[in-house]
Design a protein around this motif. Structure first.
Motif, mmCIF file in Angstrom:
data_model
loop_
_atom_site.group_PDB
_atom_site.id
_atom_site.type_symbol
_atom_site.label_atom_id
_atom_site.label_comp_id
_atom_site.label_asym_id
_atom_site.label_seq_id
_atom_site.Cartn_x
_atom_site.Cartn_y
_atom_site.Cartn_z
ATOM 1 N N VAL A 1 42.049 41.264 42.656
ATOM 2 C CA VAL A 1 40.901 40.441 42.265
ATOM 3 C C VAL A 1 40.679 39.422 43.367
ATOM 4 N N GLY B 1 35.591 41.684 42.659
ATOM 5 C CA GLY B 1 35.241 40.272 42.779
ATOM 6 C C GLY B 1 33.741 40.087 42.849
ATOM 7 N N PRO B 2 33.289 38.860 42.692
ATOM 8 C CA PRO B 2 31.846 38.600 42.680
ATOM 9 C C PRO B 2 31.224 38.772 44.062
ATOM 10 N N PHE C 1 39.966 31.795 36.958
ATOM 11 C CA PHE C 1 38.936 32.666 37.522
ATOM 12 C C PHE C 1 39.144 34.105 37.058
ATOM 13 N N VAL C 2 40.369 34.629 37.200
ATOM 14 C CA VAL C 2 40.653 36.011 36.805
ATOM 15 C C VAL C 2 40.431 36.170 35.294
ATOM 16 N N CYS D 1 32.489 37.514 47.923
ATOM 17 C CA CYS D 1 33.894 37.070 47.909
ATOM 18 C C CYS D 1 34.712 37.662 49.050
ATOM 19 N N PHE E 1 36.824 36.510 34.722
ATOM 20 C CA PHE E 1 36.120 37.591 35.417
ATOM 21 C C PHE E 1 36.463 38.962 34.860
ATOM 22 N N ASN F 1 38.356 36.205 45.133
ATOM 23 C CA ASN F 1 37.435 35.104 44.913
ATOM 24 C C ASN F 1 37.410 34.258 46.176
ATOM 25 N N GLN F 2 36.233 33.971 46.664
ATOM 26 C CA GLN F 2 36.046 33.088 47.816
ATOM 27 C C GLN F 2 36.976 33.416 48.986
ATOM 28 N N HIS G 1 32.143 45.273 41.883
ATOM 29 C CA HIS G 1 32.186 44.001 41.161
ATOM 30 C C HIS G 1 32.119 44.251 39.654
ATOM 31 N N VAL H 1 43.222 36.734 44.703
ATOM 32 C CA VAL H 1 43.814 35.754 43.803
ATOM 33 C C VAL H 1 44.796 36.403 42.825
#
Ligand SMILES: Nc1ncnc2c1ncn2[C@@H]1O[C@H](COP(=O)(O)OP(=O)(O)OP(=O)(O)O)[C@@H](O)[C@H]1O
Ligand SMILES: [Mg+2]
Length: 336
Positions: A217, A46-47, A240-241, A50, A244, A219-220, A203, A224
């Motif tokens: 994965v 993930g970014p 998002f996935v 996250c 990404f 996110n935030q 990441h 997810v």
């Protein structure tokens, strides 16, 4: 004891409603459930920001989950067990090796602290160094070996205590791109050989694909999607996935006649490129890169960039006009 017997199998891991809120109300991790069977390698992808490291720290015991959350090793609740009694192995981005020690002393450090006699310690260190291919460097100070070799020392040191769970937080990110690519394959092979339960944070989606049995994965502060590398690539759970993991094109549906969706998501390999024809979707080639097995094209479709692949022998050049069709079976549709 043979080399095979040094393989640690590790514990199964369960995380129950474990979340983490920092002072000031920052929710770094929403209440999360996760189950790893013993021996599985899970990648957290993930970014930045996250919640990957936050989740790893809860497993290690470097931080307690919010009230109501729990961490279990082999079904035993370890939520209140301190880090030094959890038997987790850790490898960080910096490796944190002891610079004034040799390769062998670094690897044997945890065993020494635990009071293992020198003879059995030396034997164990020798076996581990053999497994990671560093036997010849055993007496070399760690500040005189390469970055890739340091990474293997850090891995051997973390494995030496026979951890129940091995935690790796971006262990390749300090290395240059070429070395990182080589080591990700080597690391995946070593982790499988040790057959240890492991969580690997990155990441980098290519690294996640190479290393994980499954990928979570994030996110935030949430997981997810959780699935095999193939699941995540072929059936991304949401936008998002889709964006990404891997290359994903997106076009307004009105530009693809008959597709019937507001916004179309599709991979480069779902695009068929042909000669321009009346009635087809026409695109302009803006870039063409030869990759040996195929040619990667960037197409301009009414001002939108689309990545496509054609066989390498097709002589497509920038400036060419082409037609474009997308395999409807490989369109991804997400609710808006
Ligand atoms: N000690 C802390 N106090 C307050 N907020 C924190 C603390 N540690 C992390 N955070 C916040 O929690 C969120 C998740 O942080 P975390 O370190 O888990 O992210 P990450 O996914 O590991 O990111 P990166 O890829 O950059 O390492 C971020 O918004 C971060 O700013
Ligand atoms: Mg982190």
């Amino acid at each position: 004891m043979t080399a095979e017997e040094t393989t640690a199998h590790g514990a199964s891991l369960s995380i129950r409603r474990a979340g983490k809120t920092f002072p000031g109300g920052v929710v770094a991790l929403a209440p999360t459930d996760l189950d790893l069977p013993a021996g599985e390698i899970l990648v957290l992808l993930g970014p930045s920001g996250c919640g990957k490291t936050t989740l790893l720290r809860l497993v290690a015991g470097l931080g307690a989950p919010d009230p109501g959350g729990a961490v279990l090793f082999d079904g035993v609740d370890v939520t209140t067990v301190p880090i030094e009694r959890r038997r987790v192995g850790m490898v960080f981005q910096s490796y944190a090796l002891f610079p004034n020690m040799t390769v062998a002393e670094n690897v044997g450090y945890g065993l020494k602290v635990r009071g293992e006699p020198k003879s059995s310690r030396d034997a164990e260190v020798g076996r581990l160094l053999d497994m990671v291919g560093l036997a010849e460097l055993s007496d070399r100070p760690v500040d005189r070996i390469s970055g890739g070799q340091r990474q293997r020392v850090a891995l051997a040191r973390a494995i030496a205590i026979r951890p129940k769970i091995l935690l790796l937080d971006e262990p390749l990110s300090a290395l240059d791109a070429a070395l990182r690519e080589k080591l990700r394959i080597e690391l995946a092979r070593l982790l499988r050989r040790f057959a240890i339960t492991a969580i690997h944070v990155t990441h980098d989606q290519a690294e996640a694909m190479a290393i994980g049995d499954r990928i979570a994965v994030m996110n935030q502060g949430r997981i997810v999607q959780l699935g095999t590398p193939e699941d995540v690539y072929v059936r991304p759970a949401d936008r998002f996935v889709a964006g990404f993991v891997g290359v994903m094109n997106r076009l307004p549906g009105r530009l693809l006649p008959g597709c019937g969706v507001a916004e179309a998501f599709f991979r480069p390999e779902a695009v068929a490129v042909g000669p321009p024809e009346a009635g087809s979707v026409v695109a302009m080639v803006t870039a063409a890169t030869f990759f040996g097995a195929y040619r990667r094209l960037t197409l301009d479709v009414a001002g939108h960039a689309v990545e496509a692949e054609v066989p390498a022998e097709r002589p497509v050049r920038p400036g060419d006009a082409v037609s474009l069709a997308v395999d409807p079976a490989r369109l991804h549709v997400f609710p808006t």
